[in-house]
Motif scaffolding. Structure first.
Motif, PDB file in Angstrom:
ATOM      1  N   LYS A 180      -5.336  99.554 100.249  1.00 49.68           N
ATOM      2  CA  LYS A 180      -6.597 100.238  99.978  1.00 49.68           C
ATOM      3  C   LYS A 180      -6.380 101.691  99.571  1.00 49.68           C
ATOM      4  O   LYS A 180      -7.277 102.326  99.018  1.00 49.68           O
ATOM      5  N   ASP A 181      -5.197 102.237  99.844  1.00 46.84           N
ATOM      6  CA  ASP A 181      -4.900 103.640  99.519  1.00 46.84           C
ATOM      7  C   ASP A 181      -3.785 103.751  98.495  1.00 46.84           C
ATOM      8  O   ASP A 181      -3.137 104.800  98.385  1.00 46.84           O
ATOM      9  N   PHE A 182      -3.543 102.704  97.729  1.00 39.51           N
ATOM     10  CA  PHE A 182      -2.419 102.706  96.796  1.00 39.51           C
ATOM     11  C   PHE A 182      -2.589 103.815  95.756  1.00 39.51           C
ATOM     12  O   PHE A 182      -3.602 103.871  95.058  1.00 39.51           O
ATOM     13  N   PRO A 183      -1.605 104.741  95.637  1.00 35.63           N
ATOM     14  CA  PRO A 183      -1.730 105.893  94.730  1.00 35.63           C
ATOM     15  C   PRO A 183      -1.267 105.567  93.310  1.00 35.63           C
ATOM     16  O   PRO A 183      -0.120 105.796  92.938  1.00 35.63           O
ATOM     17  N   ASP A 184      -2.174 105.067  92.496  1.00 40.44           N
ATOM     18  CA  ASP A 184      -1.823 104.638  91.144  1.00 40.44           C
ATOM     19  C   ASP A 184      -1.042 105.690  90.362  1.00 40.44           C
ATOM     20  O   ASP A 184       0.029 105.417  89.820  1.00 40.44           O
ATOM     21  N   ASP A 185      -1.617 106.884  90.270  1.00 35.89           N
ATOM     22  CA  ASP A 185      -0.995 107.921  89.438  1.00 35.89           C
ATOM     23  C   ASP A 185       0.385 108.285  89.946  1.00 35.89           C
ATOM     24  O   ASP A 185       1.308 108.517  89.156  1.00 35.89           O
ATOM     25  N   ARG A 186       0.543 108.338  91.247  1.00 37.83           N
ATOM     26  CA  ARG A 186       1.824 108.714  91.838  1.00 37.83           C
ATOM     27  C   ARG A 186       2.901 107.666  91.532  1.00 37.83           C
ATOM     28  O   ARG A 186       4.030 107.996  91.178  1.00 37.83           O
ATOM     29  N   VAL A 187       2.526 106.401  91.658  1.00 41.31           N
ATOM     30  CA  VAL A 187       3.507 105.327  91.466  1.00 41.31           C
ATOM     31  C   VAL A 187       3.818 105.104  90.001  1.00 41.31           C
ATOM     32  O   VAL A 187       4.982 104.970  89.605  1.00 41.31           O
TER      33      VAL A 187
END
Length: 226
Positions: A180-187
């Motif tokens: 639910k908190d997956f950091p798209d931009d970071r990954v």
């Protein structure tokens, strides 16, 4: 939206909402409840990125550690084999595409020892962020990325390509994110230099909901052989 290109002329598309969304849902299709007797290893806090200091000298959000000296980016070429010596991985790599709803198709469930590469994205070793996913386990037992959480900073990841070269990446960090908190931009973002992300399921497991999180390995190209 990532364009579909073929052959040596493929250009690495920039991350997009479509690609980010596809990988964000990786967890649910990376695991099938099986006869599991041992939980996969989880990375320790020491393997995450170091916290960035604030003006007051207290940690804030984690920031990427300085990467090791990098190697020059390679021209595009498809990956064919993945080796991670520290966890005993020596696996073929299959090309994955996008399904009609824009999500990344999963690696075959009947081939848990096979890793999958986002064939509509950056080829490993080329400039940009390449994405390789794999099962943590399936109904047949441990998958190719069962031991991914045991990797540490400085471990190497070797990817052999169709051009005969092997792109050697060094692990910068290993982190776990609740879905639910997956950091798209970071990954999926990057510096424009050759980078690699390895992704599988992680966190806690329940038969009803599957795994609660994703384990993500960040690595940078540091050598090329062949």
């Amino acid at each position: 939206m990532p364009g579909k290109t073929t052959g040596a002329r493929r250009r690495a598309p920039a991350p997009s909402a479509l690609l980010l969304g596809a990988a964000l849902v990786a967890g649910p299709w990376l695991v099938v409840d099986g006869a599991r007797t041992t939980a996969p290893p989880q990375p320790s806090a020491a393997q995450a990125f170091s916290p960035a200091p604030t003006l007051a000298g207290t940690p804030s959000d984690p920031a990427p550690d300085p990467p090791p000296p990098g190697a020059a980016a390679l021209p595009p070429a498809d990956p064919v084999r993945l080796r991670i010596p520290a966890i005993g991985v020596d696996s073929p790599v299959t090309r994955l595409g996008l399904s009609p709803d824009g999500t990344l198709t999963p690696p075959p469930a009947d081939g848990p020892a096979v890793a999958g590469w986002n064939g509509d994205g950056t080829p490993p070793g080329s400039a940009g962020t390449a994405v390789v996913v794999g099962h943590v386990d399936t109904s047949r037992g441990p998958g190719v990325f069962f031991g991914l959480g045991a990797l540490g900073k400085g471990s190497t990841v070797e990817i052999t390509r169709t051009d005969g070269r092997t792109a050697v990446f060094t692990v910068d960090a290993v982190e776990v994110y609740e879905k639910k908190d997956f950091p798209d931009d970071r990954v999926y973002g990057g510096s424009g230099t050759p980078e690699l992300r390895l992704i599988t399921c992680g966190g806690s497991y329940s038969p009803a909901a599957g795994y609660s999180a994703n384990t993500v390995v960040y690595a940078s190209l540091t050598d090329v052989t062949g």
